[in-house]
Every structure is written in C-alpha cells, then in structure tokens.
Write an enzyme that holds these catalytic residues in place. Structure first.
Site, PDB file in Angstrom:
ATOM      1  CD  GLN A  78       6.105   8.285   3.649  1.00  0.00           C
ATOM      2  OE1 GLN A  78       7.170   8.306   4.222  1.00  0.00           O
ATOM      3  NE2 GLN A  78       5.452   9.376   3.338  1.00  0.00           N
ATOM      4  CG  PHE A  79      -0.187   4.019   3.280  1.00  0.00           C
ATOM      5  CD1 PHE A  79      -1.183   4.485   2.436  1.00  0.00           C
ATOM      6  CD2 PHE A  79      -0.101   4.546   4.567  1.00  0.00           C
ATOM      7  CE1 PHE A  79      -2.082   5.454   2.870  1.00  0.00           C
ATOM      8  CE2 PHE A  79      -0.989   5.496   5.003  1.00  0.00           C
ATOM      9  CZ  PHE A  79      -1.980   5.963   4.155  1.00  0.00           C
ATOM     10  CB  THR A  80       1.700   8.367   1.446  1.00  0.00           C
ATOM     11  OG1 THR A  80       2.997   8.609   1.980  1.00  0.00           O
ATOM     12  CG2 THR A  80       0.652   8.385   2.547  1.00  0.00           C
TER      13      THR A  80
END
Length: 146
Positions: A78-80
């Site tokens: 989850q890069f966010t």
C-alpha cells in the site's frame, strides 16, 4: 518501511472479484516501502510482526503474538501510506519507493514471512484491490522500521 497493522477476526483481498488472499484470525498488514529502504528493514519488519504482542491472554491483556495464537498474516502492499497531505487537497506520493524497489521489498517481506510463519496470504502488488477486514478490537497500529 512503514506498516499499518490491524488485528483481524478475519480479512481477505479481492482482485477483479476473485479472492487472492484470505485469513481467519490474525494480522492484516499494509506495507509501504520508502526510497531509502533496504532488505534489512524488510527483515526487521517481519521480526516485529511475528513478535508483536497485540492478542489478548486469559486476563484480557495484550500479551500474545500472532505466533502464540496461531493466527495468519495477510500482507498487502500500500504505497498510499506514504501520502503527504501538507500541501493542498491532492496527496503527493513522492515519499513512496519507486515501483521496482517497492515490489522487491514487498516480495522480501512475503518471502521472509513465509519462511518463518505457517499461514501467510498476500495481495497483488500494484493491483486495484478490495480489502475486507473485520478489525478485532478495533486494534490498529502504525509502525515505521528505520
């Protein structure tokens, strides 16, 4: 590396309507690599996940790890988690590792977890995923591994 750990009564990840990873009791772990992260940090993250005492003992105290309760790990990229919301209304994700590094470190986390724990499920790196969670507690813990 950053992680958001959620104690789960159950969790699953779907891609295009198909379940790609699922656990009963355990930990849903959202993972984000940052540009300066290394495989050593991935290893420390797995160590911490397996030893983190956030499951209740007989007295109701958080005193047991996922290993002690025989729970599963559902690990999702989850890069966010690296979102910077300080300037304006649109988040910037420049704090996330480039895709190639992010994928390599995510795969390191998965490999190490699978070597050390019997029940490890995963999302699909870079996919549009739907994550379903029954958060137990709720218990949600942010973690940063330096």
């Amino acid at each position: 590396m950053m992680a958001l750990i959620q104690r789960a009564a159950g969790a699953r990840v779907e891609v295009e309507g198909r379940v790609v990873g699922q656990i009963a009791q355990g930990l849903l772990v959202l993972v984000c690599a940052e540009p300066s992260d290394t495989p050593a940090q991935a290893a420390r993250l797995v160590d911490k996940l397996l030893k983190l005492r956030i499951f209740s003992d007989e007295a109701g105290r958080m005193n047991r790890s996922v290993q002690h309760v025989g729970g599963g790990l559902l690990i999702v990229s989850q890069f966010t988690l690296a979102a910077d919301t300080s300037g304006g209304n649109r988040p910037s994700f420049t704090g996330a590792a480039p895709a190639e590094l992010g994928r390599a470190l995510y795969e390191d986390v998965l490999r190490l977890a699978r070597e050390r724990h019997p029940t490890v499920a995963a999302g699909v790196f870079g996919a549009d995923m739907q994550v379903h969670l029954v958060n137990d507690g709720p218990v949600t813990i942010p973690m940063r591994i330096a």
